[in-house]
Design a protein around this motif. Sequence first.
Motif, PDB file in Angstrom:
ATOM      1  N   SER A  34       0.021  -3.742  -4.859  1.00  9.13           N
ATOM      2  CA  SER A  34       0.589  -3.068  -5.919  1.00  9.13           C
ATOM      3  C   SER A  34       1.830  -4.128  -6.410  1.00  9.13           C
ATOM      4  N   TRP A  35       1.945  -4.374  -7.502  1.00  6.80           N
ATOM      5  CA  TRP A  35       3.449  -5.225  -7.982  1.00  6.80           C
ATOM      6  C   TRP A  35       4.243  -3.921  -8.719  1.00  6.80           C
ATOM      7  N   PHE A  36       5.317  -4.190  -8.166  1.00  7.64           N
ATOM      8  CA  PHE A  36       6.426  -2.754  -8.881  1.00  7.64           C
ATOM      9  C   PHE A  36       7.586  -4.308  -9.629  1.00  7.64           C
ATOM     10  N   ARG A  37       8.623  -3.033 -10.532  1.00 10.65           N
ATOM     11  CA  ARG A  37       9.307  -4.214 -11.581  1.00 10.65           C
ATOM     12  C   ARG A  37      10.367  -3.099 -10.904  1.00 10.65           C
ATOM     13  N   GLN A  38      11.484  -4.240 -11.388  1.00 12.19           N
ATOM     14  CA  GLN A  38      13.226  -3.286 -11.752  1.00 12.19           C
ATOM     15  C   GLN A  38      14.034  -4.689 -12.593  1.00 12.19           C
ATOM     16  N   ALA A  39      14.314  -4.069 -13.463  1.00 10.40           N
ATOM     17  CA  ALA A  39      15.550  -4.216 -14.113  1.00 10.40           C
ATOM     18  C   ALA A  39      16.636  -4.003 -13.988  1.00 10.40           C
ATOM     19  N   PRO A  40      17.800  -4.812 -14.088  1.00  9.88           N
ATOM     20  CA  PRO A  40      18.935  -3.975 -13.756  1.00  9.88           C
ATOM     21  C   PRO A  40      19.182  -2.697 -14.729  1.00  9.88           C
ATOM     22  N   GLY A  41      20.609  -1.992 -13.755  1.00 12.19           N
ATOM     23  CA  GLY A  41      20.481  -0.819 -14.285  1.00 12.19           C
ATOM     24  C   GLY A  41      19.217  -0.017 -14.447  1.00 12.19           C
ATOM     25  N   LYS A  42      17.911  -0.140 -13.900  1.00  8.82           N
ATOM     26  CA  LYS A  42      16.548   0.632 -13.772  1.00  8.82           C
ATOM     27  C   LYS A  42      16.369   1.081 -13.064  1.00  8.82           C
ATOM     28  N   GLU A  43      15.560   2.030 -12.436  1.00  9.19           N
ATOM     29  CA  GLU A  43      15.024   2.232 -11.931  1.00  9.19           C
ATOM     30  C   GLU A  43      13.739   1.197 -11.309  1.00  9.19           C
ATOM     31  N   ARG A  44      13.571   0.981 -10.386  1.00  9.93           N
ATOM     32  CA  ARG A  44      11.851  -0.182  -9.866  1.00  9.93           C
ATOM     33  C   ARG A  44      10.848   1.228 -10.502  1.00  9.93           C
ATOM     34  N   GLU A  45      10.072   0.464 -11.496  1.00  7.09           N
ATOM     35  CA  GLU A  45       8.832   0.494 -11.524  1.00  7.09           C
ATOM     36  C   GLU A  45       6.885   0.487 -11.148  1.00  7.09           C
ATOM     37  N   PHE A  46       6.258   0.902 -12.005  1.00  3.71           N
ATOM     38  CA  PHE A  46       4.939   0.555 -11.517  1.00  3.71           C
ATOM     39  C   PHE A  46       4.722  -0.718 -12.178  1.00  3.71           C
ATOM     40  N   VAL A  47       4.200  -1.519 -12.408  1.00  2.97           N
ATOM     41  CA  VAL A  47       3.211  -3.048 -13.038  1.00  2.97           C
ATOM     42  C   VAL A  47       1.712  -2.498 -13.132  1.00  2.97           C
ATOM     43  N   ALA A  48       1.682  -2.440 -11.812  1.00  2.00           N
ATOM     44  CA  ALA A  48      -0.341  -2.581 -11.730  1.00  2.00           C
ATOM     45  C   ALA A  48      -0.731  -3.200  -9.794  1.00  2.00           C
ATOM     46  N   GLY A  49      -1.648  -2.001 -10.301  1.00  2.00           N
ATOM     47  CA  GLY A  49      -2.694  -1.578  -8.340  1.00  2.00           C
ATOM     48  C   GLY A  49      -3.875  -2.694  -8.540  1.00  2.00           C
ATOM     49  N   ILE A  50      -4.163  -2.646  -7.373  1.00  2.00           N
ATOM     50  CA  ILE A  50      -5.604  -2.690  -6.939  1.00  2.00           C
ATOM     51  C   ILE A  50      -6.025  -2.519  -5.603  1.00  2.00           C
ATOM     52  N   SER A  51      -7.337  -2.057  -5.614  1.00  2.00           N
ATOM     53  CA  SER A  51      -8.383  -1.544  -4.222  1.00  2.00           C
ATOM     54  C   SER A  51      -8.627  -2.969  -3.738  1.00  2.00           C
ATOM     55  N   TRP A  52      -7.685  -3.407  -2.151  1.00  2.00           N
ATOM     56  CA  TRP A  52      -8.269  -3.944  -1.935  1.00  2.00           C
ATOM     57  C   TRP A  52     -10.093  -3.952  -1.726  1.00  2.00           C
ATOM     58  N   THR A  53     -10.509  -2.580  -0.908  1.00  2.00           N
ATOM     59  CA  THR A  53     -11.597  -2.330  -0.469  1.00  2.00           C
ATOM     60  C   THR A  53     -12.541  -2.255  -1.972  1.00  2.00           C
ATOM     61  N   TYR A  54     -12.262  -1.833  -2.815  1.00  2.00           N
ATOM     62  CA  TYR A  54     -13.068  -1.885  -3.893  1.00  2.00           C
ATOM     63  C   TYR A  54     -12.470  -2.367  -5.431  1.00  2.00           C
ATOM     64  N   GLY A  55     -11.522  -2.909  -5.709  1.00  2.00           N
ATOM     65  CA  GLY A  55     -11.082  -3.933  -6.789  1.00  2.00           C
ATOM     66  C   GLY A  55     -11.221  -3.599  -7.653  1.00  2.00           C
ATOM     67  N   THR A  56     -11.170  -1.990  -7.372  1.00  2.00           N
ATOM     68  CA  THR A  56     -10.283  -1.192  -8.923  1.00  2.00           C
ATOM     69  C   THR A  56      -8.790  -1.631  -9.270  1.00  2.00           C
ATOM     70  N   THR A  57      -8.854  -2.036 -10.490  1.00  2.00           N
ATOM     71  CA  THR A  57      -7.484  -2.292 -10.918  1.00  2.00           C
ATOM     72  C   THR A  57      -6.797  -0.732 -11.703  1.00  2.00           C
ATOM     73  N   TYR A  58      -5.750  -0.637 -11.636  1.00  2.00           N
ATOM     74  CA  TYR A  58      -4.768  -0.015 -12.335  1.00  2.00           C
ATOM     75  C   TYR A  58      -3.325  -0.421 -13.279  1.00  2.00           C
ATOM     76  N   HIS A  59      -3.084  -0.612 -13.972  1.00  2.00           N
ATOM     77  CA  HIS A  59      -2.360  -1.225 -15.003  1.00  2.00           C
ATOM     78  C   HIS A  59      -1.528  -0.167 -16.130  1.00  2.00           C
ATOM     79  N   ALA A  60       0.284  -0.181 -16.130  1.00  2.00           N
ATOM     80  CA  ALA A  60       0.753   0.415 -16.855  1.00  2.00           C
ATOM     81  C   ALA A  60       0.766   0.573 -18.082  1.00  2.00           C
ATOM     82  N   ALA A  61       0.979   1.593 -18.628  1.00  2.00           N
ATOM     83  CA  ALA A  61       0.295   1.010 -20.340  1.00  2.00           C
ATOM     84  C   ALA A  61       0.995   0.341 -20.641  1.00  2.00           C
ATOM     85  N   SER A  62       2.546   0.093 -20.358  1.00  2.00           N
ATOM     86  CA  SER A  62       3.839  -1.120 -20.877  1.00  2.00           C
ATOM     87  C   SER A  62       2.706  -2.701 -20.522  1.00  2.00           C
ATOM     88  N   VAL A  63       2.000  -2.728 -19.694  1.00  2.00           N
ATOM     89  CA  VAL A  63       1.253  -4.098 -19.529  1.00  2.00           C
ATOM     90  C   VAL A  63      -0.345  -4.677 -20.065  1.00  2.00           C
TER      91      VAL A  63
END
Length: 123
Positions: A34-63
Motif C-alpha cells: 500500500s501507499w500512505f501519505r502524510q502532510a505536515p501537521g496531519k496524520e498518515r493516511e491510506f492512499v491505495a493498496g494492492i494484493s500481490w497475489t490477486y492484483g485486487t486494488t483499493y483506492h481512497a476516495a480522495s484519489v
Amino acid sequence: VQLQASGGGLVQAGGSLKLSCAVSGRTSSGYVMSWFRQAPGKEREFVAGISWTYGTTYHAASVKGRFTISRSNAENTVYLQMNSLKPEDTAVYYCAAKRGNWATTMTDDYDYWGQGTQVTVSS
C-alpha cells in the motif's frame, strides 16, 4: 522485507508523477502493498493498496480516478501513478507492506515501511 520508495518531486497542479516502491526480501505472494501519505501537521493516511497475489486494488476516495496503484512481478516493484495532481496532494508518500490478501487503511496493520518520498504540488 525492505522497501525503497522513489519518484517524488515538485510538480505543478494538474501534472503527473509516478512513484516506485522497490521490494526486496521475503515478499510477493501473500502480501498486500500500500501507499500512505502524510502532510505536515496531519496524520498518515491510506492512499491505495494492492494484493500481490490477486492484483485486487483499493483506492481512497480522495484519489480515486486520479491515482492508480499497480505492481510488476518481474521487477518486484509497486507503482503509484498520480495524475491531475492538486496542491492538497502535497505530502511525504510512504510504501508499506503487510501479510495477507486484503488491503486495510490502518497504519498499525502494516509491518514494513519504506523511507518516504516527498511530493510537492504547486498551485
